[in-house]
Design an enzyme around this catalytic site. Structure first.
Site, PDB file in Angstrom:
ATOM      1  N   GLU A 245       0.806  -0.915  -0.371  1.00  0.00           N
ATOM      2  CA  GLU A 245       0.056   0.298  -0.111  1.00  0.00           C
ATOM      3  C   GLU A 245       0.800   1.416   0.302  1.00  0.00           C
ATOM      4  O   GLU A 245       0.294   2.276  -0.809  1.00  0.00           O
ATOM      5  CB  GLU A 245      -0.977  -0.049   1.264  1.00  0.00           C
ATOM      6  CG  GLU A 245      -1.644  -1.055   1.680  1.00  0.00           C
ATOM      7  CD  GLU A 245      -1.424  -2.870   1.552  1.00  0.00           C
ATOM      8  OE1 GLU A 245      -0.492  -2.900   1.612  1.00  0.00           O
ATOM      9  OE2 GLU A 245      -2.455  -3.342   2.033  1.00  0.00           O
TER      10      GLU A 245
ATOM     11  N   PRO B 164       9.841 -15.587  -1.341  1.00  0.00           N
ATOM     12  CA  PRO B 164       9.273 -15.482  -0.509  1.00  0.00           C
ATOM     13  C   PRO B 164       8.676 -14.518  -0.035  1.00  0.00           C
ATOM     14  O   PRO B 164       9.704 -13.275   0.404  1.00  0.00           O
ATOM     15  CB  PRO B 164       9.782 -16.590   0.481  1.00  0.00           C
ATOM     16  CG  PRO B 164      10.681 -17.114  -0.213  1.00  0.00           C
ATOM     17  CD  PRO B 164      11.250 -16.282  -0.828  1.00  0.00           C
ATOM     18  N   ARG B 165       7.469 -14.198   0.443  1.00  0.00           N
ATOM     19  CA  ARG B 165       7.129 -12.737   1.704  1.00  0.00           C
ATOM     20  C   ARG B 165       7.646 -12.830   2.936  1.00  0.00           C
ATOM     21  O   ARG B 165       7.655 -11.136   2.716  1.00  0.00           O
ATOM     22  CB  ARG B 165       5.747 -13.241   1.750  1.00  0.00           C
ATOM     23  CG  ARG B 165       4.233 -13.585   0.745  1.00  0.00           C
ATOM     24  CD  ARG B 165       3.896 -11.888   0.529  1.00  0.00           C
ATOM     25  NE  ARG B 165       3.177 -10.745   1.289  1.00  0.00           N
ATOM     26  CZ  ARG B 165       3.080 -10.222   0.867  1.00  0.00           C
ATOM     27  NH1 ARG B 165       3.405  -8.497   0.135  1.00  0.00           N
ATOM     28  NH2 ARG B 165       2.592  -9.066   2.385  1.00  0.00           N
TER      29      ARG B 165
ATOM     30  N   LEU C  75      14.658  -7.513   0.887  1.00  0.00           N
ATOM     31  CA  LEU C  75      13.134  -6.879   0.734  1.00  0.00           C
ATOM     32  C   LEU C  75      13.761  -5.912  -0.041  1.00  0.00           C
ATOM     33  O   LEU C  75      15.269  -5.269   0.050  1.00  0.00           O
ATOM     34  CB  LEU C  75      12.844  -6.241   1.952  1.00  0.00           C
ATOM     35  CG  LEU C  75      12.552  -7.203   2.723  1.00  0.00           C
ATOM     36  CD1 LEU C  75      12.381  -6.342   4.310  1.00  0.00           C
ATOM     37  CD2 LEU C  75      11.201  -8.115   2.772  1.00  0.00           C
ATOM     38  N   GLY C  76      12.458  -5.327  -0.419  1.00  0.00           N
ATOM     39  CA  GLY C  76      12.425  -4.310  -1.769  1.00  0.00           C
ATOM     40  C   GLY C  76      13.349  -4.566  -3.317  1.00  0.00           C
ATOM     41  O   GLY C  76      13.387  -3.631  -3.676  1.00  0.00           O
ATOM     42  N   GLU C  77      13.632  -5.508  -3.602  1.00  0.00           N
ATOM     43  CA  GLU C  77      14.005  -6.081  -4.900  1.00  0.00           C
ATOM     44  C   GLU C  77      13.147  -6.352  -6.191  1.00  0.00           C
ATOM     45  O   GLU C  77      13.396  -6.847  -7.125  1.00  0.00           O
ATOM     46  CB  GLU C  77      15.231  -6.630  -4.784  1.00  0.00           C
ATOM     47  CG  GLU C  77      16.358  -6.011  -3.939  1.00  0.00           C
ATOM     48  CD  GLU C  77      18.203  -7.220  -3.840  1.00  0.00           C
ATOM     49  OE1 GLU C  77      18.853  -7.075  -4.496  1.00  0.00           O
ATOM     50  OE2 GLU C  77      18.046  -8.033  -3.414  1.00  0.00           O
TER      51      GLU C  77
ATOM     52  N   SER D 284       0.273  -6.411 -11.064  1.00  0.00           N
ATOM     53  CA  SER D 284       0.466  -5.472 -12.670  1.00  0.00           C
ATOM     54  C   SER D 284       2.321  -5.264 -12.091  1.00  0.00           C
ATOM     55  O   SER D 284       2.574  -5.138 -13.059  1.00  0.00           O
ATOM     56  CB  SER D 284      -0.036  -3.651 -11.983  1.00  0.00           C
ATOM     57  OG  SER D 284       0.461  -3.794 -10.211  1.00  0.00           O
ATOM     58  N   GLU D 285       2.823  -5.457 -11.155  1.00  0.00           N
ATOM     59  CA  GLU D 285       4.395  -4.919 -11.043  1.00  0.00           C
ATOM     60  C   GLU D 285       4.349  -6.202 -12.251  1.00  0.00           C
ATOM     61  O   GLU D 285       5.623  -5.405 -13.040  1.00  0.00           O
ATOM     62  CB  GLU D 285       4.937  -5.442  -9.948  1.00  0.00           C
ATOM     63  CG  GLU D 285       4.278  -4.366  -8.763  1.00  0.00           C
ATOM     64  CD  GLU D 285       4.461  -4.518  -7.186  1.00  0.00           C
ATOM     65  OE1 GLU D 285       5.352  -5.548  -7.300  1.00  0.00           O
ATOM     66  OE2 GLU D 285       4.774  -3.742  -7.094  1.00  0.00           O
TER      67      GLU D 285
END
Length: 447
Positions: free
Chosen positions: A68, A280-281, A321-323, A350-351
């Protein structure tokens, strides 16, 4: 009559949240000990600021977590381009969002953790930051926050507004509906995710005249700036994969790795040079997957180790994270997790579509069913839904063996994304400018 009942229910909620404040404080300390809250900045969750409040008009954006928060960044960037004099405050709840967003937000944006919805924390937060307007993203409906903001003359908007079927059922109860209708009456703007979401909000007695459509913010995918180190890392991975068949399973939840690894083991027999990338998340889940594979005698690379892929390595697990948005650029096929087990509700497709991947997902997709339907309406090849291991294996096998089909699906996803993403940020800005900012800044000038 409805408003009076809503006020009564809210007073009960406020009294309860006030009485539970000591227990919530202890729970917060316990989360800090377990590493679930920021070790230094956890006090921000109690409304205690860690940054000075600059003078001027301040807009507060709030999103619960990373997805979000990322969808709000293009709107924030546009606001600063049009109104560089504005002060922007961004809050989220999760530490994972903090780790990524803190370096992704435009220069000058203030970042804090969101306060708990207790009277003391909310009043402390609002009293210090004094926002002119609050823009909540998706489903952040907190009674103390909304009521206190309204009482202080702060203009409220709900962007990309959505409500799960479970939440809608909960809020439709005879008592809860009084509270939700009372809260929704405090908003100047609600921008629903879809027509169906708009209907749900109206059934919960949101005033029809505050509902406006702009398009889904999840389509506003930006390619974030990469540092030289990050750029080199992605390019190195791309070079290592250039002569191999690759597919990626992203946003995998616990239990879904069994589906993904089962498909991998079947496909690698026919495509021995294949590489399966698993994202993974939770990073810790990725490390657990690698440990399990190593016990089985399988070679698996771990992204955080910065190791080069060996020829015999067929599984690459991303525990960073973030990649994700960059990783979609190194694979032609993306399988979106959070969708293969009952109870899960899907993730943003959408990504990968923006990156030109062939997009596959399961059937447990929650409110993302709207996004899938929109994309498939524009081009039925843009998204493929599969039921489980057997169908996923069959679909991937076809994509690996038929270059024409793969290219058609990649192009279809990209075209659908381009059509649906066009003009969304400008539409959001127009609605905010007319129905939120003019009102907020007028009140600011007349104070």
């Amino acid at each position: 009559m409805v408003t009076e009942k809503g006020k009564l229910v809210y007073r009960l909620y406020r009294a309860l949240s006030y009485g539970l404040s000591p227990l919530l404080y202890l729970h917060l300390r316990w989360r800090k000990i377990r590493g679930l809250e920021h070790p230094v900045r956890w006090g921000e969750r109690l409304g205690r600021p860690s940054l000075p409040r600059p003078p001027g008009q301040l807009i507060w954006f709030h999103a619960v977590s990373l997805g979000e928060g990322m969808s709000a960044i293009p709107v924030i960037r546009h606001c600063l381009q049009v109104r560089p004099d504005l002060i922007i405050l961004m809050t989220t709840t999760t530490t994972s969002a903090f780790e990524v967003l803190n370096s992704r937000l435009p220069t000058g944006v203030l970042y804090q953790f969101a306060p708990l919805d207790t009277p003391t924390a909310i009043n402390r937060f609002l009293g210090y930051w004094k926002p002119n307007a609050i823009l909540l993203v998706e489903s952040e409906l907190w009674p103390n926050l909304i009521t206190s903001a309204s009482r202080n003359g702060i203009v409220l908007a709900l962007l990309n507004a959505r409500m799960s079927a479970k939440s809608f059922e909960h809020w439709s109860g005879p008592v809860a509906v009084q509270l939700i209708s009372f809260m929704l009456s405090k908003f100047s703007v609600i921008v629903p995710l879809s027509t169906m979401q708009a209907i749900q909000f109206q059934l919960l007695q949101a005033p029809p005249f505050i509902i406006h459509f702009t398009g889904d913010l999840k389509y506003t995918v930006e390619d974030p700036d990469k540092s030289d180190k990050e750029m080199k890392s992605i390019e190195d991975l791309r070079e290592q994969l250039v002569h191999r068949q690759v597919w990626m399973a992203s946003s995998i939840h616990r239990g879904e790795e069994e589906v993904i690894l089962g498909v991998h083991k079947a496909l690698v027999q026919r495509h021995p040079d294949m590489v399966t990338i698993i994202v993974p998340r939770q990073p810790q889940h990725g490390r657990e997957i690698v440990q399990k594979l190593q016990k089985e005698g399988l070679n698996a690379g771990l992204r955080s180790h910065n190791e080069k892929l060996m020829q015999r390595t067929n599984i690459y697990v991303v525990d960073t994270l973030g990649e994700l948005r960059w990783l979609y650029q190194v694979t032609p096929i993306a399988v979106i997790g959070g969708s293969f087990l009952s109870g899960l509700t899907g993730h943003n497709i959408s990504e990968p579509a923006a990156a030109g991947c062939a997009v596959l997902t399961g059937h447990h997709v929650g409110h993302f069913s709207h996004m899938i339907a929109e994309m498939r309406r524009l081009n039925h090849l843009s998204v493929m839904q599969v039921s489980g291991k057997v169908e996923l294996e069959s679909a991937l096998s076809e994509l690996f063996s038929n270059a024409k089909v793969l290219e058609e699906r990649r192009e279809a996803a990209k075209q659908a994304f381009r059509s649906l993403s066009s003009g969304v940020v400008a539409n959001v800005w127009n609605v905010l400018n007319v129905h939120v900012f003019r009102k907020a800044f007028l009140e600011y000038r007349t104070d």
